[in-house]
Scaffold this motif. Structure first.
Motif, PDB file in Angstrom:
ATOM      1  N   LEU A 281      81.342  37.626  47.734  1.00  0.00           N
ATOM      2  CA  LEU A 281      82.610  37.880  49.109  1.00  0.00           C
ATOM      3  C   LEU A 281      82.032  39.580  50.101  1.00  0.00           C
ATOM      4  O   LEU A 281      81.670  40.043  50.666  1.00  0.00           O
ATOM      5  N   ARG A 282      82.416  40.423  48.679  1.00  0.00           N
ATOM      6  CA  ARG A 282      82.869  41.804  48.546  1.00  0.00           C
ATOM      7  C   ARG A 282      81.353  42.502  49.418  1.00  0.00           C
ATOM      8  O   ARG A 282      81.196  43.061  50.406  1.00  0.00           O
ATOM      9  N   ASP A 283      80.320  41.678  48.665  1.00  0.00           N
ATOM     10  CA  ASP A 283      79.476  42.439  48.914  1.00  0.00           C
ATOM     11  C   ASP A 283      78.697  42.559  50.715  1.00  0.00           C
ATOM     12  O   ASP A 283      78.670  42.541  51.750  1.00  0.00           O
ATOM     13  N   ILE A 284      78.582  40.574  50.869  1.00  0.00           N
ATOM     14  CA  ILE A 284      79.341  40.324  52.740  1.00  0.00           C
ATOM     15  C   ILE A 284      79.723  41.077  53.490  1.00  0.00           C
ATOM     16  O   ILE A 284      79.518  41.285  54.572  1.00  0.00           O
ATOM     17  N   ARG A 285      80.683  41.694  52.893  1.00  0.00           N
ATOM     18  CA  ARG A 285      82.143  42.564  53.476  1.00  0.00           C
ATOM     19  C   ARG A 285      80.796  43.697  54.003  1.00  0.00           C
ATOM     20  O   ARG A 285      81.089  44.349  55.468  1.00  0.00           O
ATOM     21  N   ASN A 286      80.914  44.475  53.475  1.00  0.00           N
ATOM     22  CA  ASN A 286      79.665  45.688  53.402  1.00  0.00           C
ATOM     23  C   ASN A 286      78.670  45.348  54.033  1.00  0.00           C
ATOM     24  O   ASN A 286      78.610  46.656  55.241  1.00  0.00           O
ATOM     25  N   ARG A 287      78.323  43.873  54.236  1.00  0.00           N
ATOM     26  CA  ARG A 287      76.118  44.224  54.879  1.00  0.00           C
ATOM     27  C   ARG A 287      77.193  44.108  56.262  1.00  0.00           C
ATOM     28  O   ARG A 287      76.637  44.649  57.702  1.00  0.00           O
ATOM     29  N   MET A 288      78.173  43.031  56.560  1.00  0.00           N
ATOM     30  CA  MET A 288      78.515  42.763  57.476  1.00  0.00           C
ATOM     31  C   MET A 288      79.044  44.105  59.166  1.00  0.00           C
ATOM     32  O   MET A 288      78.438  44.301  59.747  1.00  0.00           O
ATOM     33  N   VAL A 289      80.215  44.683  58.001  1.00  0.00           N
ATOM     34  CA  VAL A 289      80.514  46.187  58.423  1.00  0.00           C
ATOM     35  C   VAL A 289      79.605  47.232  59.019  1.00  0.00           C
ATOM     36  O   VAL A 289      79.507  48.097  59.872  1.00  0.00           O
ATOM     37  N   ALA A 290      78.765  46.898  57.986  1.00  0.00           N
ATOM     38  CA  ALA A 290      77.274  48.431  58.233  1.00  0.00           C
ATOM     39  C   ALA A 290      76.389  47.846  59.093  1.00  0.00           C
ATOM     40  O   ALA A 290      76.207  48.510  60.708  1.00  0.00           O
ATOM     41  N   GLU A 291      76.432  46.261  59.599  1.00  0.00           N
ATOM     42  CA  GLU A 291      75.020  45.161  60.922  1.00  0.00           C
ATOM     43  C   GLU A 291      76.406  45.743  61.725  1.00  0.00           C
ATOM     44  O   GLU A 291      76.069  46.079  62.951  1.00  0.00           O
ATOM     45  N   LEU A 292      77.801  45.839  62.034  1.00  0.00           N
ATOM     46  CA  LEU A 292      79.015  46.043  63.544  1.00  0.00           C
ATOM     47  C   LEU A 292      78.806  47.351  63.585  1.00  0.00           C
ATOM     48  O   LEU A 292      78.839  47.649  64.864  1.00  0.00           O
ATOM     49  N   GLN A 293      78.539  48.134  62.306  1.00  0.00           N
ATOM     50  CA  GLN A 293      78.488  49.556  62.801  1.00  0.00           C
ATOM     51  C   GLN A 293      77.583  50.473  63.035  1.00  0.00           C
ATOM     52  O   GLN A 293      77.186  51.888  63.108  1.00  0.00           O
TER      53      GLN A 293
END
Ligand code: PEP
Ligand code: MG
Length: 555
Positions: A130-142
């Protein structure tokens, strides 16, 4: 004259890697305060969220199609979790209320993680995903590059502080041609996995931080030397020579012997039926170490005798009529098993681990030995059975009795200096010894095998370690009993020749490492091995031992 810059680390997986440096992309950061989005922007923000979730999920799913086995399953499950309705709905609600998408992802995932933690068990294990997904999503959005391990399009050398074993397992040897870490010891799990993947690897290389991404480097996984901006022609030649050496190794088909015909068994380290069958299809002449505890790391309850017997039978059947050495559970310390009660200890590596568990729970060992005997009967072979972490003659005697009572061949691991020193007496009771150089180094040098800052001490070329190996090997030769090595030292082709020179009768390592070891041994004579052993024993440092042995072996 130009002087070339070099860094030196501890070599762990041999081979040459030449390419430009890539680094894991950093984790994205979020400002503590995020403000409130105006109502007019919220529909677009929701669309941005959906696009990012689809992109991240598709990217992971694509990676799953290039992976196989467990790795593919994990990636497919993670891709589904990215677009999971549960947390996606929470994130959408937050965006509707004016939270910018990156913060909405962060908060929704955190809420989900807390829920998973409360449920426990397998769900709790998914929190890292889940935390890995959080990091990937936030990076994509930024609009930032994907965090974590890069997937370069051209052959590259990965430089990292250290890697999680899961990250290492996901490396693709076609694009990552070498791995160098600033931390991490030679017997760390990262190093063990790099060896399985066959990626040249150097650990504990100080000064990596100063080398920028994009710099061209040449990594030598045998000497530990990393050349910065090397001469292109020389580097290309080194790569070609390495490829030839790999080809020679891959065409080596055994059995293990020196050039002048002195036989040394080349055997495999395995952990279940699948790895044993894979090893059986390769050059391995048998199994030198079956780490039974690794098959049960995910178990909450003790496997029944019948379940254990089925597993052990699978391994024995992978090598019909050949020698298979099964190690009883080495639980505790860095390999805790949920079903083996372990006390809270200040110093677990020096605590109740391995055979010591049988002090309070002898029935656990008895049931395992019953299961191994049952597997022997089913497969029609006689298992060789050894105990880990033996420290005294009495422990060896008691263990041997239990094994003999069941009609099997008893042995013990030599991992504690006390056992190496008393190998002669231990051999009165057992039929073979197997030297676990990973733990023997840790206990000889009083340096944690996981410790990065102490990686120079846990180097298996330490002359003090080799002196203990020599004592055990000579004790075995004196009574004509087998003395093998099954730690990572046996996977280092040059060191393997030294071990043979010290009198070791078998070399057991990850199946991937065996062709190189066998091919190297086939190029030298027994006398050269003995001279290399004498040089290494007389050395005062690992570097001196490597150099002295290399000269004696003509390398
Ligand atoms: C060793 O200590 O060398 C060994 C082979 O055992 P493990 O790595 O499983 O502790
Ligand atoms: Mg060990």
């Amino acid at each position: 004259m130009t002087t070339r810059t070099v860094l030196v680390g501890t070599p762990v997986v041999p081979g040459i890697g030449y390419g430009s440096v890539v680094r894991p992309a950093p984790m994205p950061e979020l400002a503590a305060e995020c403000g409130i989005l105006p109502e007019s922007a919220r529909i677009d923000e929701a669309a941005r969220f959906h696009t990012a979730a689809t992109t991240v999920s598709d990217r992971i799913r694509l990676r799953a199609t290039h992976a196989s086995g467990a790795a593919a399953e994990v990636l497919t499950a993670t891709a589904s979790l990215v677009v999971d309705r549960g947390w996606n709905r929470d994130a959408m609600k937050l965006i509707d209320a004016g939270t910018p998408a990156p913060h909405a992802v962060d908060q929704a995932i955190e809420k989900f993680a807390v829920k998973f933690e409360r449920i426990g068990g397998l769900m709790a294990e998914r929190i890292t995903d889940l935390r890995d997904i959080r990091n990937r999503m936030v990076a994509e959005l930024q609009g930032l590059p994907e965090p974590g391990i890069p997937q370069p399009a051209t052959p590259s050398v990965l430089f990292a502080d250290d890697l999680a074993p899961a990250d290492t397992a996901g490396l693709d040897p076609r694009s990552i041609v070498a791995l160098v870490t600033e931390f991490g010891g030679p017997t760390s799990h990262t190093a063990i996995i790099a060896r399985q993947l066959g990626i040249p690897c150097v650990v504990a290389a100080a000064g990596l931080g100063a080398i920028e991404a994009g710099t061209t480097v040449l990594v030598n996984g045998e000497s530990g030397v990393i050349e910065i901006e090397p001469d292109a022609e020389l580097a290309t030649r080194a790569v070609t020579e390495d490829r030839i050496a790999r080809d020679v190794a891959s065409s080596w088909s055994g059995p293990g012997s020196t050039r002048d015909g002195y036989r040394v068994a080349i055997v495999a380290n395995v952990q279940d039926g699948e790895t044993a069958q894979a090893a059986g299809r390769g050059v391995a002449e048998g199994v030198g170490l079956f780490r039974t505890e690794l098959a049960f790391l995910d178990r909450d309850t003790e496997p029944t005798v019948a379940e254990q017997a089925a597993l052990y039978t699978d391994v024995l059947r992978a090598f019909p009529g050949k020698k298979v050495v099964i190690r009883t559970l080495d639980a505790g310390s860095d390999k805790p098993l949920k079903f083996v009660p372990s006390p809270v200890e200040a110093n677990p590596a020096l605590g109740v681990r391995g055979v010591r568990i049988a002090r309070d729970y002898p029935e656990l060992l008895d049931r395992q030995l019953d299961a191994i005997a049952e597997a022997g009967a089913r497969s029609g072979s006689t298992p060789w059975v050894m105990a880990p972490m033996i420290a005294t003659v009495e422990e060896a005697r008691d263990f041997a009795q239990k094994v003999r009572d069941r009609g099997m061949v008893p042995g013990v691991m030599i991992e504690v200096p006390a056992a190496a020193l008393l190998a002669g007496q231990i051999l009165h009771h057992v039929d073979f010894l197997s030297i676990g150089t990973n733990d023997l180094t840790q206990y000889t040098m009083a340096a944690d095998r996981m410790s990065a800052p102490l990686a120079d001490l846990t180097d298996p070329w330490q002359p003090a370690l080799l002196a203990l190996v020599s004592i055990a090997a000579r004790a075995g030769a004196g009574v004509g009993k087998a003395v093998g090595v099954c730690g990572e030292a046996a996977a280092d082709a040059r060191l393997a020749c030294v071990l043979v020179g010290l009198g070791v009768t078998s070399l057991s390592a990850a199946p991937n490492a065996l062709p190189r070891v066998g091919a190297q041994l086939a190029t030298v004579t027994l006398e050269q091995c003995q001279n290399a052993a004498a040089a290494a024993l007389a050395a005062s440092s690992p570097a001196e031992a490597r150099a002295g042995a290399g000269a004696a072996l003509g390398l």
